[in-house]
Write a protein that holds these residues in place. Structure first.
Motif, PDB file in Angstrom:
ATOM      1  N   LEU A 107      30.135  45.756  39.609  1.00 44.89           N
ATOM      2  CA  LEU A 107      31.043  44.751  40.148  1.00 44.89           C
ATOM      3  C   LEU A 107      31.147  43.554  39.198  1.00 44.89           C
ATOM      4  N   LEU A 108      30.025  43.079  38.714  1.00 45.79           N
ATOM      5  CA  LEU A 108      30.034  41.950  37.779  1.00 45.79           C
ATOM      6  C   LEU A 108      30.754  42.315  36.479  1.00 45.79           C
ATOM      7  N   THR A 109      30.554  43.527  35.997  1.00 44.22           N
ATOM      8  CA  THR A 109      31.261  43.997  34.806  1.00 44.22           C
ATOM      9  C   THR A 109      32.762  44.048  35.062  1.00 44.22           C
ATOM     10  N   GLY A 110      33.130  44.543  36.242  1.00 44.64           N
ATOM     11  CA  GLY A 110      34.545  44.597  36.606  1.00 44.64           C
ATOM     12  C   GLY A 110      35.185  43.225  36.647  1.00 44.64           C
ATOM     13  N   ILE A 111      34.460  42.252  37.149  1.00 47.72           N
ATOM     14  CA  ILE A 111      34.975  40.875  37.202  1.00 47.72           C
ATOM     15  C   ILE A 111      35.215  40.365  35.786  1.00 47.72           C
ATOM     16  N   SER A 112      34.228  40.568  34.916  1.00 47.01           N
ATOM     17  CA  SER A 112      34.339  40.027  33.556  1.00 47.01           C
ATOM     18  C   SER A 112      35.431  40.711  32.748  1.00 47.01           C
ATOM     19  N   SER A 113      35.815  41.906  33.128  1.00 59.19           N
ATOM     20  CA  SER A 113      36.834  42.630  32.363  1.00 59.19           C
ATOM     21  C   SER A 113      38.260  42.379  32.849  1.00 59.19           C
ATOM     22  N   GLN A 114      38.436  41.570  33.884  1.00 57.40           N
ATOM     23  CA  GLN A 114      39.777  41.334  34.416  1.00 57.40           C
ATOM     24  C   GLN A 114      40.622  40.450  33.521  1.00 57.40           C
ATOM     25  N   SER A 115      40.062  39.376  33.066  1.00 55.18           N
ATOM     26  CA  SER A 115      40.805  38.448  32.210  1.00 55.18           C
ATOM     27  C   SER A 115      39.807  37.518  31.544  1.00 55.18           C
ATOM     28  N   GLN A 116      40.278  36.872  30.510  1.00 53.82           N
ATOM     29  CA  GLN A 116      39.420  35.901  29.824  1.00 53.82           C
ATOM     30  C   GLN A 116      39.064  34.748  30.760  1.00 53.82           C
ATOM     31  N   ALA A 117      40.022  34.344  31.597  1.00 58.10           N
ATOM     32  CA  ALA A 117      39.769  33.238  32.528  1.00 58.10           C
ATOM     33  C   ALA A 117      38.682  33.605  33.534  1.00 58.10           C
ATOM     34  N   LEU A 118      38.740  34.826  34.075  1.00 60.84           N
ATOM     35  CA  LEU A 118      37.716  35.240  35.040  1.00 60.84           C
ATOM     36  C   LEU A 118      36.368  35.452  34.358  1.00 60.84           C
ATOM     37  N   ALA A 119      36.390  35.958  33.127  1.00 59.86           N
ATOM     38  CA  ALA A 119      35.136  36.115  32.385  1.00 59.86           C
ATOM     39  C   ALA A 119      34.497  34.748  32.146  1.00 59.86           C
ATOM     40  N   SER A 120      35.304  33.755  31.816  1.00 60.52           N
ATOM     41  CA  SER A 120      34.787  32.397  31.616  1.00 60.52           C
ATOM     42  C   SER A 120      34.258  31.814  32.915  1.00 60.52           C
ATOM     43  N   GLN A 121      34.980  32.076  34.006  1.00 62.40           N
ATOM     44  CA  GLN A 121      34.540  31.585  35.314  1.00 62.40           C
ATOM     45  C   GLN A 121      33.212  32.228  35.701  1.00 62.40           C
ATOM     46  N   LEU A 122      33.074  33.518  35.444  1.00 64.49           N
ATOM     47  CA  LEU A 122      31.804  34.196  35.725  1.00 64.49           C
ATOM     48  C   LEU A 122      30.681  33.609  34.873  1.00 64.49           C
ATOM     49  N   LEU A 123      30.964  33.388  33.611  1.00 63.57           N
ATOM     50  CA  LEU A 123      29.968  32.822  32.710  1.00 63.57           C
ATOM     51  C   LEU A 123      29.491  31.454  33.192  1.00 63.57           C
TER      52      LEU A 123
END
Length: 138
Positions: A107-123
């Motif tokens: 699930l976390l991998t899926g979130i980070s692979s959606q877009s650069q914005a979501l990957a940054s938000q996850l980070l």
């Protein structure tokens, strides 16, 4: 609910995505899955929560018919997990159950692979120093 979700997950593992596609078309926000997850939130890593997380990971992976609606669904699911479910994911990452750990990481991998914005938000939002996450590196 558990039997239905288990059946869906079994179909998804075999590459059958028609049912998931139909669900996303009928419920683009995946509200029923989030509601079911919320109902299970007080338990410590139960089977239904693992099945819900696995299904949401499948939605994020997008292994079904692509379109504008499904793209918005993936973005919405990822954003909702980040805003509403991180505390539960931390708890699940502290479990000894391998299946639950795997689906949380998917699930976390899926979130980070959606877009650069979501990957940054996850980070920014994810606590990588959390005890449950840090013990995975051992």
């Amino acid at each position: 609910a558990e039997a239905s979700l288990a059946g869906l997950c079994a179909e998804l593992r075999c590459g059958e995505v028609l049912l998931l596609n139909e669900y996303v078309q009928l419920s683009p926000q995946c509200a029923e899955l989030f509601s079911l997850w919320e109902d299970q939130g007080s338990g410590d890593g139960n089977r239904i929560a693992a099945l819900v997380i696995e299904t949401l990971a499948e939605v994020l992976e997008g292994n079904f018919e692509q379109g504008a609606r499904t793209a918005r669904t993936r973005q919405g699911v990822a954003a909702r997990v980040l805003s509403e479910r991180l505390q539960l994911l931390y708890r699940y990452l502290s479990t000894e159950r391998d299946q639950l750990l795997r689906v949380c990481l998917r699930l976390l991998t899926g979130i980070s692979s959606q877009s650069q914005a979501l990957a940054s938000q996850l980070l920014q939002a994810f606590n990588f120093a959390h005890e449950g996450f840090s013990k995975l590196e051992i």
